[in-house]
Each structure stands twice: as C-alpha cells, then as structure tokens.
Design a protein around this motif. Structure first.
Motif, PDB file in Angstrom:
ATOM      1  N   LYS A  41      30.524   0.474  29.943  1.00  0.00           N
ATOM      2  CA  LYS A  41      29.773   0.985  28.793  1.00  0.00           C
ATOM      3  C   LYS A  41      29.570   2.499  28.850  1.00  0.00           C
ATOM      4  O   LYS A  41      28.903   3.054  27.986  1.00  0.00           O
ATOM      5  N   THR A  42      30.114   3.170  29.877  1.00  0.00           N
ATOM      6  CA  THR A  42      29.928   4.616  29.991  1.00  0.00           C
ATOM      7  C   THR A  42      31.273   5.313  30.142  1.00  0.00           C
ATOM      8  O   THR A  42      32.266   4.704  30.548  1.00  0.00           O
ATOM      9  N   ASN A  43      31.277   6.586  29.832  1.00  0.00           N
ATOM     10  CA  ASN A  43      32.490   7.385  30.014  1.00  0.00           C
ATOM     11  C   ASN A  43      32.483   7.936  31.441  1.00  0.00           C
ATOM     12  O   ASN A  43      32.028   9.037  31.691  1.00  0.00           O
ATOM     13  N   ASP A  44      32.982   7.146  32.373  1.00  0.00           N
ATOM     14  CA  ASP A  44      32.913   7.489  33.789  1.00  0.00           C
ATOM     15  C   ASP A  44      34.110   8.273  34.307  1.00  0.00           C
ATOM     16  O   ASP A  44      34.135   8.662  35.466  1.00  0.00           O
ATOM     17  N   ARG A  45      35.103   8.506  33.456  1.00  0.00           N
ATOM     18  CA  ARG A  45      36.296   9.241  33.903  1.00  0.00           C
ATOM     19  C   ARG A  45      37.172   9.582  32.713  1.00  0.00           C
ATOM     20  O   ARG A  45      36.956   9.091  31.614  1.00  0.00           O
ATOM     21  N   THR A  46      38.171  10.403  32.961  1.00  0.00           N
ATOM     22  CA  THR A  46      39.236  10.639  31.987  1.00  0.00           C
ATOM     23  C   THR A  46      40.559  10.469  32.715  1.00  0.00           C
ATOM     24  O   THR A  46      40.625  10.596  33.950  1.00  0.00           O
ATOM     25  N   TRP A  47      41.578  10.161  31.959  1.00  0.00           N
ATOM     26  CA  TRP A  47      42.928  10.072  32.516  1.00  0.00           C
ATOM     27  C   TRP A  47      43.808  11.024  31.749  1.00  0.00           C
ATOM     28  O   TRP A  47      43.761  11.081  30.514  1.00  0.00           O
ATOM     29  N   PHE A  95      39.283   4.110  26.262  1.00  0.00           N
ATOM     30  CA  PHE A  95      40.239   3.120  26.758  1.00  0.00           C
ATOM     31  C   PHE A  95      39.558   1.775  27.000  1.00  0.00           C
ATOM     32  O   PHE A  95      40.077   0.733  26.621  1.00  0.00           O
ATOM     33  N   TYR A  96      38.389   1.791  27.649  1.00  0.00           N
ATOM     34  CA  TYR A  96      37.662   0.536  27.897  1.00  0.00           C
ATOM     35  C   TYR A  96      37.390  -0.200  26.584  1.00  0.00           C
ATOM     36  O   TYR A  96      37.632  -1.402  26.476  1.00  0.00           O
ATOM     37  N   ASN A  97      36.849   0.512  25.586  1.00  0.00           N
ATOM     38  CA  ASN A  97      36.523  -0.131  24.313  1.00  0.00           C
ATOM     39  C   ASN A  97      37.761  -0.714  23.646  1.00  0.00           C
ATOM     40  O   ASN A  97      37.733  -1.825  23.120  1.00  0.00           O
ATOM     41  N   HIS A  98      38.852   0.039  23.673  1.00  0.00           N
ATOM     42  CA  HIS A  98      40.114  -0.413  23.079  1.00  0.00           C
ATOM     43  C   HIS A  98      40.626  -1.671  23.792  1.00  0.00           C
ATOM     44  O   HIS A  98      40.963  -2.671  23.148  1.00  0.00           O
TER      45      HIS A  98
END
Length: 181
Positions: A41-47, A95-98
């Motif tokens: 549920k959080t934006n914990d990283r980017t790729w 990405f998680y939400n998608h």
C-alpha cells in the motif's frame, strides 16, 4: 493441508510479474497462491530499466522516459543519446496496484498476507510454512531475501540512494536522466 500448483513467496517485482503472467487465460487451470507480509500500500521503491521501445513492458506505468543520459564527474561531463534504447522509471506503488488489480480479476490466483517461515522440498511436493499454517504445492518460487552471505563470500547488493530536490529556479534538464554525478 491446502494444495496449490504454484506458491509464489514474495510479492515484489519478480513475484508479481510471474503472478501476472500466470493470470493469463492459458493458465486458468492452475491454482496459485501469492504470499507476502506487506500489503503493498506504499511507494517503497522505484525501478528503472533499459529497454528497446518495441519490447516495452507496462508503458502505462512509466513515471518518466528518457532518450538521453548525462554522466558527470571529475574528468567527465557528457550527455548522449541512448538509441536504440530508452530508460524508464516505474514507481513501486503504481506497479503493485497494476499487478494486484490484474491478479484480482481472476479466480485461480489468491493472495495471502503473512510470513513465509520455511520452504521445504519433499520430492514431488513442496511444503510452505505460512505463519502457523502449512500448505503444499507442486512448485514454490521464493524471492524473499532472508539473510545475506557471509563476509568472505562475493555478493553484490545494488541499491541507489538519491535526493529529491525542489527549487524555484530550473536547474535540471527534465529530458536528460542524470545517470551518475
């Protein structure tokens, strides 16, 4: 003991990418479980990654795309075109939400929140300990990092750290990714 065809341990980039692939209609006969302790549920990283435009994955999720890169250092100051590649960045939460929305559309994949305590291969069956519950499967795919190698072993953990800078005056060219400075 509940039995699955596949249990995916870890709902990061690798685990969710595999789960999305297994959500395709040709795999609807499989029973799949995805397990992660985090609810994503959080934006914990980017790729960020390189890819040719014709091979794009998840273009609707790209936060930013660059065709040019800049390198800066004591003896280098260079900006150049990276064709035939592009450099893209995806935020983890996007990405998680998608991925979770796509997985939620199918009946043959379920998601469990909890700790994977142990994965044991017993020949034709794999047992996975999920908290106090034990489940089994034909195949377990485990991408959870539980420990790091000893000091005397070769190991590379690549992690980039940076700052987000805001200014009243434009200092950066938004069309050029500063790759190293």
């Amino acid at each position: 003991m509940e039995h699955y065809d596949y249990i995916i341990c870890g709902a990061g980039l690798a685990g969710l990418s595999l789960a999305m692939r297994l959500s395709e209609p040709e795999y609807s006969h499989l029973k799949v479980l995805v397990v992660d302790r985090d609810r994503k549920k959080t934006n914990d990283r980017t790729w960020s990654f390189w890819i040719r435009p014709e091979e794009q994955r998840f273009p609707e999720l790209y936060l930013k795309t660059w065709d040019r890169l800049a390198f800066y250092g004591d003896r280098v100051d260079r900006t150049f075109d990276i064709s035939p590649f592009q450099y893209h960045t995806i935020r983890g939460i996007d990405f998680y939400n998608h991925a979770l929305a796509k997985i939620d559309e199918v009946d043959h994949i379920s998601f469990a929140h909890g700790d994977v305590r142990q994965v044991q291969n017993h020949g034709d069956v794999v047992h996975v300990q999920l908290g106090d519950q034990k489940v089994s499967c034909r195949y377990a795919i485990d991408s959870i990092v539980r420990s790091f190698p000893e000091d005397n072993k070769l190991f590379v953990w690549q992690h980039f750290m940076g700052w987000e800078v805001e200014s009243d005056v434009d200092h950066f060219d938004d069309e050029v990714a500063t790759y190293m400075d």
